[in-house]
Design a protein around this motif. Sequence first.
Motif, short mmCIF file in Angstrom:
data_model
loop_
_atom_site.label_atom_id
_atom_site.label_comp_id
_atom_site.label_asym_id
_atom_site.label_seq_id
_atom_site.Cartn_x
_atom_site.Cartn_y
_atom_site.Cartn_z
N ILE A 123 0.84 -1.38 0.07
CA ILE A 123 -0.11 0.20 0.28
C ILE A 123 0.54 1.21 0.26
O ILE A 123 1.60 1.79 0.78
CB ILE A 123 -1.33 -0.21 1.44
N VAL A 124 0.99 1.46 -0.71
CA VAL A 124 1.93 2.95 -0.86
C VAL A 124 1.01 5.04 -1.01
O VAL A 124 -0.20 4.84 -1.84
CB VAL A 124 2.77 2.96 -2.97
N GLN A 125 2.09 4.90 -0.05
CA GLN A 125 0.54 6.13 0.34
C GLN A 125 2.76 7.28 0.82
O GLN A 125 3.50 7.02 1.53
CB GLN A 125 0.54 6.31 2.41
N ALA A 126 2.27 8.84 0.29
CA ALA A 126 3.31 9.90 0.36
C ALA A 126 2.72 10.51 1.70
O ALA A 126 1.58 10.24 2.37
CB ALA A 126 3.18 10.53 -0.57
N LEU A 127 4.27 11.11 2.84
CA LEU A 127 3.81 10.88 3.45
C LEU A 127 3.46 12.43 3.46
O LEU A 127 2.57 13.04 4.40
CB LEU A 127 5.11 10.68 4.70
N ALA A 128 3.33 13.19 2.23
CA ALA A 128 2.82 14.67 1.96
C ALA A 128 2.90 14.52 0.45
O ALA A 128 3.33 14.34 -0.14
CB ALA A 128 3.80 15.63 2.41
N ASP A 129 1.50 15.71 0.68
CA ASP A 129 1.86 16.09 -1.44
C ASP A 129 1.59 14.93 -2.34
O ASP A 129 2.89 14.61 -2.96
CB ASP A 129 3.20 16.89 -1.39
N PRO A 130 0.71 14.40 -1.96
CA PRO A 130 -0.41 14.42 -1.57
C PRO A 130 -0.49 13.67 0.27
O PRO A 130 0.17 12.59 -0.08
CB PRO A 130 -2.11 13.71 -2.00
N ARG A 196 8.67 -12.80 -3.28
CA ARG A 196 7.56 -12.41 -3.04
C ARG A 196 6.71 -12.48 -4.65
O ARG A 196 7.92 -11.48 -5.61
CB ARG A 196 7.14 -11.91 -2.01
N THR A 197 4.99 -12.56 -4.80
CA THR A 197 4.83 -11.39 -5.60
C THR A 197 4.49 -10.33 -4.85
O THR A 197 3.18 -10.75 -4.03
CB THR A 197 4.00 -12.07 -6.50
N SER A 198 4.32 -9.00 -5.76
CA SER A 198 3.84 -7.92 -4.85
C SER A 198 3.21 -7.02 -5.73
O SER A 198 3.17 -6.31 -6.13
CB SER A 198 4.74 -7.40 -3.75
N VAL A 199 1.62 -6.72 -4.61
CA VAL A 199 0.56 -5.99 -5.81
C VAL A 199 1.01 -4.53 -5.30
O VAL A 199 0.95 -4.21 -3.89
CB VAL A 199 -0.95 -6.20 -5.72
N LEU A 200 1.81 -3.37 -6.19
CA LEU A 200 1.59 -2.05 -5.99
C LEU A 200 0.33 -1.46 -6.07
O LEU A 200 -0.38 -1.64 -6.98
CB LEU A 200 2.27 -1.61 -6.27
N VAL A 201 -0.46 -0.50 -5.03
CA VAL A 201 -1.48 0.28 -4.73
C VAL A 201 -1.64 1.20 -4.67
O VAL A 201 -1.02 1.17 -3.34
CB VAL A 201 -2.69 -0.86 -4.56
N GLY A 202 -1.72 2.57 -4.97
CA GLY A 202 -2.31 3.62 -4.53
C GLY A 202 -2.34 4.45 -5.31
O GLY A 202 -2.24 4.27 -6.50
N HIS A 203 -3.03 6.05 -4.93
CA HIS A 203 -3.45 6.26 -5.53
C HIS A 203 -2.45 7.89 -6.48
O HIS A 203 -1.12 7.72 -6.12
CB HIS A 203 -4.61 7.08 -5.46
N SER A 204 -2.90 8.06 -6.99
CA SER A 204 -1.81 9.67 -8.27
C SER A 204 -1.53 10.20 -7.65
O SER A 204 -1.47 11.00 -6.86
CB SER A 204 -3.01 9.65 -9.11
N GLY A 205 0.18 9.87 -7.59
CA GLY A 205 1.10 11.37 -6.90
C GLY A 205 2.15 10.51 -5.91
O GLY A 205 2.54 11.68 -5.89
N SER A 259 -8.96 2.47 -5.51
CA SER A 259 -9.66 1.84 -4.97
C SER A 259 -9.87 1.02 -5.06
O SER A 259 -10.21 0.24 -5.44
CB SER A 259 -10.70 2.86 -4.56
N PHE A 260 -10.36 0.10 -3.75
CA PHE A 260 -11.37 -1.10 -3.72
C PHE A 260 -12.81 -0.77 -3.25
O PHE A 260 -12.83 -0.54 -2.02
CB PHE A 260 -10.23 -1.65 -2.53
N GLY A 261 -13.58 -1.48 -3.87
CA GLY A 261 -15.13 -1.68 -3.35
C GLY A 261 -14.81 -2.34 -2.53
O GLY A 261 -14.06 -3.59 -3.08
#
Length: 329
Positions: A123-130, A196-205, A259-261
């Motif tokens: 789960i890729v998330q920025a600490l800032a911007d965004p 491992r086989t890793s899936v990367l998710v994260g929104h734009s930017g 996102s995930f429904g």
Amino acid sequence: MTRRERDEHEAYDRPRRRGSRPRTKERPDYDDAAVAQVVTIDRGRYTLDLDGGPVTAMKSRPLGRQGVVVGDEVRVVGDLSGRDGTLARIVEVLPRRTVLRRTADDDEALERVVVANADQLVIVQALADPPPRAGLIDRCLVAAYDAGIEPLVCFTKADLGSPEEMLTLLDPLDVRVVVTHRGGDLDELRTLLRDRTSVLVGHSGVGKSTLVNALVPQAARATSHVNEVTGRGRHTSTSAQLLRLPFPGSIIDTPGIRSFGLRHVETDHIIRAFDDLDAVARDCPRGCTHLAEEPECALDVAIAAGELPRARVESFRRILSSRSLATDY
Ligand SMILES: Nc1nc2c(ncn2[C@@H]2O[C@H](COP(=O)(O)OP(=O)(O)OP(=O)(O)O)[C@@H](O)[C@H]2O)c(=O)[nH]1
Ligand SMILES: [Zn+2]
């Protein structure tokens, strides 16, 4: 495997051979066909990795409506040379070890398999911007636990913000976390991706492409270049793409999934990821949702008895509740 998936597998018609060659009793015809892995899909064309080389293939008729997704291991026949203009045929999808799914839209009951055979969700998330979005992390955690895939949270852009607040939030859940910044050392992340086989998710930017390019220098992922004339992306495919790492392991980049429904997710599947909570919840009344408003949830009894940390139960309840949060991030 869900019942629907099992049905799909069983409904799949074995191919019939023409001519008079005797059929071996009960033996699938394609047992000795080559096995390849689906690396990306574009308009009905499947790019497969066959012994390290790319082969383009299409689904064969007997597969019918059975889904084939990135990460699937498939049996393939026909021209396997991989030469330009050749098209092989996928004749069978091997049983999936894991499936990452999402409800197509939270208003629909339809669930879609996103990728198969992944064993880690990054789960890729920025600490800032965004700025990081705790609710989104929670929802991705739920998707991972539901799929039986181990989550890893990767905070990027540590040069722009501190991870402290987020680390505190995730600590009671025992989620593995790695913190990166552009140009920084990625060895810790590499270690976590190895084998491992890793899936990367994260929104734009959030810096996902930056990470992918640093991890797989030859990837040169098609970026979301928008054609000014048509207004559509030059490369309109939003398919996930599996990339081999320069060490044992693969990553699956998922540009279309932000996102995930989670309509399809059952509480039972999430609590299973927490052995201690799962053991206690066996004493819950039938049909207990384990949420804070349950009058007789055994999790509360265990907190009162000092047998479970309150923060852990509260964090678990927070991620459970994230299922019904809005999905537009
Ligand atoms: N300060 C800083 N900027 C970063 C870092 N990582 C990426 N960026 C910048 O953040 C912006 C977005 O990075 P991308 O890698 O394109 O992000 P993405 O998640 O792939 O976004 P999309 O391409 O829109 O899907 C770019 O301008 C990057 O240069 C970082 O660690 N620190
Ligand atoms: Zn309960």
